[in-house]
Design an enzyme around this catalytic site. Structure first.
Site, mmCIF file in Angstrom:
data_model
loop_
_atom_site.group_PDB
_atom_site.id
_atom_site.type_symbol
_atom_site.label_atom_id
_atom_site.label_comp_id
_atom_site.label_asym_id
_atom_site.label_seq_id
_atom_site.Cartn_x
_atom_site.Cartn_y
_atom_site.Cartn_z
ATOM 1 N N ASP A 1 0.851 -1.193 0.000
ATOM 2 C CA ASP A 1 0.000 0.000 0.000
ATOM 3 C C ASP A 1 0.886 1.241 0.000
ATOM 4 O OD1 ASP A 1 -1.935 1.952 0.428
ATOM 5 O OD2 ASP A 1 -2.031 1.566 2.600
ATOM 6 N N ASN B 1 -0.424 4.579 -0.355
ATOM 7 C CA ASN B 1 -1.077 5.837 0.034
ATOM 8 C C ASN B 1 -1.747 5.757 1.398
ATOM 9 O OD1 ASN B 1 -3.183 4.206 -0.631
ATOM 10 N ND2 ASN B 1 -4.253 5.691 -1.931
ATOM 11 N N ASP C 1 -4.084 3.922 2.689
ATOM 12 C CA ASP C 1 -5.501 3.606 2.908
ATOM 13 C C ASP C 1 -5.700 2.145 3.350
ATOM 14 O OD1 ASP C 1 -5.029 2.225 0.574
ATOM 15 O OD2 ASP C 1 -6.696 3.084 -0.555
ATOM 16 N N ASP D 1 -1.875 -1.433 -3.777
ATOM 17 C CA ASP D 1 -2.232 -0.718 -4.999
ATOM 18 C C ASP D 1 -1.188 -0.954 -6.085
ATOM 19 O OD1 ASP D 1 -0.168 1.091 -4.025
ATOM 20 O OD2 ASP D 1 -1.716 1.948 -2.719
ATOM 21 N N ASP E 1 -10.353 -17.399 -14.966
ATOM 22 C CA ASP E 1 -11.090 -17.810 -13.777
ATOM 23 C C ASP E 1 -12.192 -18.822 -14.121
ATOM 24 O OD1 ASP E 1 -11.413 -17.034 -10.884
ATOM 25 O OD2 ASP E 1 -13.464 -16.665 -11.564
ATOM 26 N N GLU F 1 -8.090 -21.966 -15.104
ATOM 27 C CA GLU F 1 -8.317 -22.583 -13.807
ATOM 28 C C GLU F 1 -9.227 -23.791 -14.041
ATOM 29 O OE1 GLU F 1 -9.654 -21.173 -9.342
ATOM 30 O OE2 GLU F 1 -10.868 -20.617 -11.065
HETATM 31 O O1 TEU Z 1 -11.942 -19.720 -7.736
HETATM 32 C C1 TEU Z 1 -12.491 -20.940 -8.104
HETATM 33 C C2 TEU Z 1 -13.177 -21.626 -6.987
HETATM 34 O O2 TEU Z 1 -14.357 -21.805 -7.092
HETATM 35 C C3 TEU Z 1 -12.504 -22.045 -5.757
HETATM 36 O O3 TEU Z 1 -11.143 -22.027 -5.856
HETATM 37 C C4 TEU Z 1 -13.001 -21.167 -4.649
HETATM 38 O O4 TEU Z 1 -11.908 -20.718 -3.910
HETATM 39 C C5 TEU Z 1 -13.895 -21.870 -3.696
HETATM 40 O O5 TEU Z 1 -13.193 -22.798 -2.986
HETATM 41 C C6 TEU Z 1 -15.104 -22.494 -4.327
HETATM 42 O O6 TEU Z 1 -15.720 -23.302 -3.388
HETATM 43 C C7 TEU Z 1 -11.977 -18.618 -8.579
HETATM 44 C C8 TEU Z 1 -11.155 -17.512 -7.954
HETATM 45 O O7 TEU Z 1 -9.811 -17.910 -7.895
HETATM 46 C C9 TEU Z 1 -11.735 -17.183 -6.621
HETATM 47 O O8 TEU Z 1 -10.950 -16.263 -5.905
HETATM 48 C C10 TEU Z 1 -13.123 -16.639 -6.859
HETATM 49 O O9 TEU Z 1 -13.752 -16.414 -5.626
HETATM 50 C C11 TEU Z 1 -13.968 -17.595 -7.686
HETATM 51 O O10 TEU Z 1 -13.287 -18.148 -8.798
HETATM 52 C C12 TEU Z 1 -15.143 -16.851 -8.247
HETATM 53 O O11 TEU Z 1 -14.701 -15.926 -9.196
HETATM 54 CA CA CA Z 2 -3.514 1.958 -1.234
#
Ligand code: TEU
Ligand code: CA
Length: 561
Positions: A36, A38, A40, A44, A214, A268
């Site tokens: 961080d 600034n 807060d 960042d 994701d 993922e």
């Molecule tokens: O995570 C996928 C996901 O569903 C799991 O890893 C999650 O941590 C949880 O255990 C589900 O039961 C991805 C992202 O990495 C995570 O941070 C997000 O919260 C999620 O998708 C939704 O976008």
């Molecule tokens: Ca900050």
């Protein structure tokens, strides 16, 4: 097909040569908790820019930045309100450009998070979509009529409660696999796919080198959205990830966007078994380059419950993943990220007397696997889980959401024990830069408390000490860079059943030995192996016997007789 294994990885029609991302070491930054500047209390983008020399010295090639986009932060940026705007708390687009320029100047590439299974409910598309059944954006999301006075089916959200929320205004329900503030986008709609392609181009044209995607297997929904069976409800991700259009959508994305740039993509693979994940990364299919597998980090997870794991099981998973990748796939190697506990606490031993040795051993495992290693911020220091005292100490919506689901049948004490072991906030406490106030993360009040062990575990102290976890990790990254065996060599577990020593060959020339326990082990190597001496680290070698002190590791130069 050529007999040369290196060229066998290059499919017909693809550019010849080894892709750069196979030799890269990736470092994940969770911007909220990095630095961080600034006061807060929130990390960042200028904080990242300020630490680029630190990353350069560590030797990483690629930064994966967790979401930096405009978001109301129901799920810390995994709920995006505007895909083309920088989150105000993190800075401005000028800060982003300066950060990227600083990386480029240092030869570090940037990949960003692509969160397009869902958006925020505050995204303009959803604001429009919920206005009425005939709004032009209605079909950007998944709306259904209820059934028997309840939701359209029995899907459950990962963050608790049903995966459907009723919109009073229009009388229909919308689907959200995660929180109600994270409505799922309707990928069946070609306009949605075009919007996604466009926003990808926006960031690629700025100079990012790719994306971490994701929950990407979830973008294709099950036709007709039938109810889950009781068995499927225990782990619905395996159903959500098995939609019929996933591969079509990925190939289209590659054709329309990714194939026109020099990118690295990592999906993922939540809900995919290794052989299904392989289909996404088979280079002949032209979908993604890499996947983040869940098999290892979640091997001891059953819903919200932590079970146990043993070393032979971990080894079997590595072999399985290696074999699943095969000649046309390439793995990632990681043991933590922002969704999982700290690797040294989960796989190692975070007792103050052992944490340092153990973190070095865990990091050695990550950096000596066949595949592209991903380090998570703080792992290079051996940062540990946080000593949470009560459920209120957690910020993560997952902890509260799941508690609401189970509190009628589980004691708070039992739930808390599991959340302490597995809760995502363990990995989200701020980086420990110094032994000063708030670990040097902020001059204000940190959004999540700094681990009290920052006085002992911090970057400033470790940078000065040649035997620190940081020094070890840095040296190992450099060693990996210079070692063809580590970067390209094959992987062979030579002792899958040993319950304390992990022993594997990398290529023809290296043997990695890791002691996963406190006991000293006198480890005997087969007579067929000639030990030429340590290649990285030190060990006491007597004939064919290597003495490994508790939680230590060594890489030996070896050859077959
Ligand atoms: O995570 C996928 C996901 O569903 C799991 O890893 C999650 O941590 C949880 O255990 C589900 O039961 C991805 C992202 O990495 C995570 O941070 C997000 O919260 C999620 O998708 C939704 O976008
Ligand atoms: Ca900050």
């Amino acid at each position: 097909m050529s007999a040369d294994p290196a060229s066998a990885e290059t499919p017909a029609g693809a550019p010849a040569g080894r892709p750069w991302w196979k030799d890269a070491v990736v470092y994940q930054i969770y911007p909220r908790s990095f630095l961080d500047t600034n006061g807060d209390g929130v990390g960042d983008l200028p904080g990242i820019t300020a630490k680029l020399d630190y990353l350069k010295a560590l030797g990483v090639d690629v930064v994966w930045l967790s979401p930096h986009f405009d978001s109301p932060n129901a799920d810390n940026g995994y709920d995006i309100r505007d895909y083309r705007k920088v989150m105000a708390q993190f800075g401005t687009m000028a800060d982003f450009d300066a950060m990227l320029a600083g990386m480029t100047a240092r030869g570090i590439r940037l990949i960003i998070d692509l969160v397009v299974n869902h958006s925020s409910d505050e995204h303009a598309w959803f604001v429009e979509s919920r206005k009425s059944r005939d709004n032009p954006y209605r079909d950007y999301y998944i709306w259904r009529d209820g059934k028997d006075g309840g939701p359209p089916n029995n899907y459950h959200a990962f963050f608790g409660g049903p995966a459907w929320t009723l919109d009073e205004g229009s009388g229909q329900y919308y689907l959200h696999y995660f929180a109600a503030k994270q409505p799922d986008l309707n990928w069946e709609n070609p306009k949605v796919r075009e919007e996604v392609h466009d926003l990808m181009r926006f960031w690629l044209d700025k100079g990012v080198s790719g994306f971490r995607m994701d929950v990407i297997p979830f973008i294709s929904k099950q036709p007709g959205l039938p109810d889950l069976t009781a068995e499927e409800r225990r782990a619905p991700q395996f159903v959500y990830a098995a939609g019929p259009k996933l591969h079509d959508y990925l190939r289209e994305m590659r054709q329309e966007v990714l194939g026109r740039y020099d990118t690295m993509t990592v999906g993922e693979a939540f809900g995919l078994r290794p052989d299904q994940a392989r289909d996404m990364i088979d280079s002949r299919r032209r979908e993604l380059d890499l996947v983040i597998n869940f098999d290892i980090v979640r091997m001891d997870i059953d819903g919200w419950r932590k079970t146990t794991w043993a070393l032979p099981r971990l080894k079997a998973l590595y072999t399985q993943l290696d074999q699943a990748a095969g000649p046309f796939g390439w793995n990632t190697a990681f043991l933590s990220n922002h969704d999982n506990p700290r690797s040294v606490s989960h796989f190692g031993d975070d007792d103050p007397g052992w944490v340092e040795r153990s973190a070095k051993t865990v990091n050695t495992l990550i950096l000596t696997q066949r595949g592209t290693p991903f380090l998570y911020q703080g792992e290079e220091l051996g940062m540990t889980n946080y000593p949470f005292q009560t459920l209120d100490d957690f910020d993560d919506l997952e902890v509260a959401g799941r508690w609401r689901d189970v509190k009628h049948r589980v004691s708070e004490e039992e739930y808390l024990t599991n959340a302490r072991a597995m809760g995502r906030d363990n990995a989200r406490t701020p980086m420990q830069w110094t032994d000063g106030p708030n670990g040097g993360f902020t001059t204000g009040k940190p959004w999540l408390p700094v681990n009290p062990n920052a006085a002992a575990i911090n970057a400033q102290e470790q940078a000065k000490r040649p035997d620190s976890v940081l020094a070890h990790t840095r040296a190992l990254i450099a060693f990996r860079r210079g070692s063809i065996d580590l970067r390209e060599g094959d992987y062979r577990d030579i002792d899958p059943d040993h319950d304390q020593v992990f022993a594997y060959r990398r290529g023809e020339g290296l043997l990695v030995l890791l002691n996963f326990g406190r006991e000293t082990v006198r480890y005997a190597l087969p007579d067929s192996l000639v030990i030429e001496g340590p290649a990285f680290g030190t060990a006491e070698i007597d004939g064919q016997t290597v003495t490994l002190a508790g939680w230590t590791s060594v890489i030996l130069a070896v050859r077959d007789t």
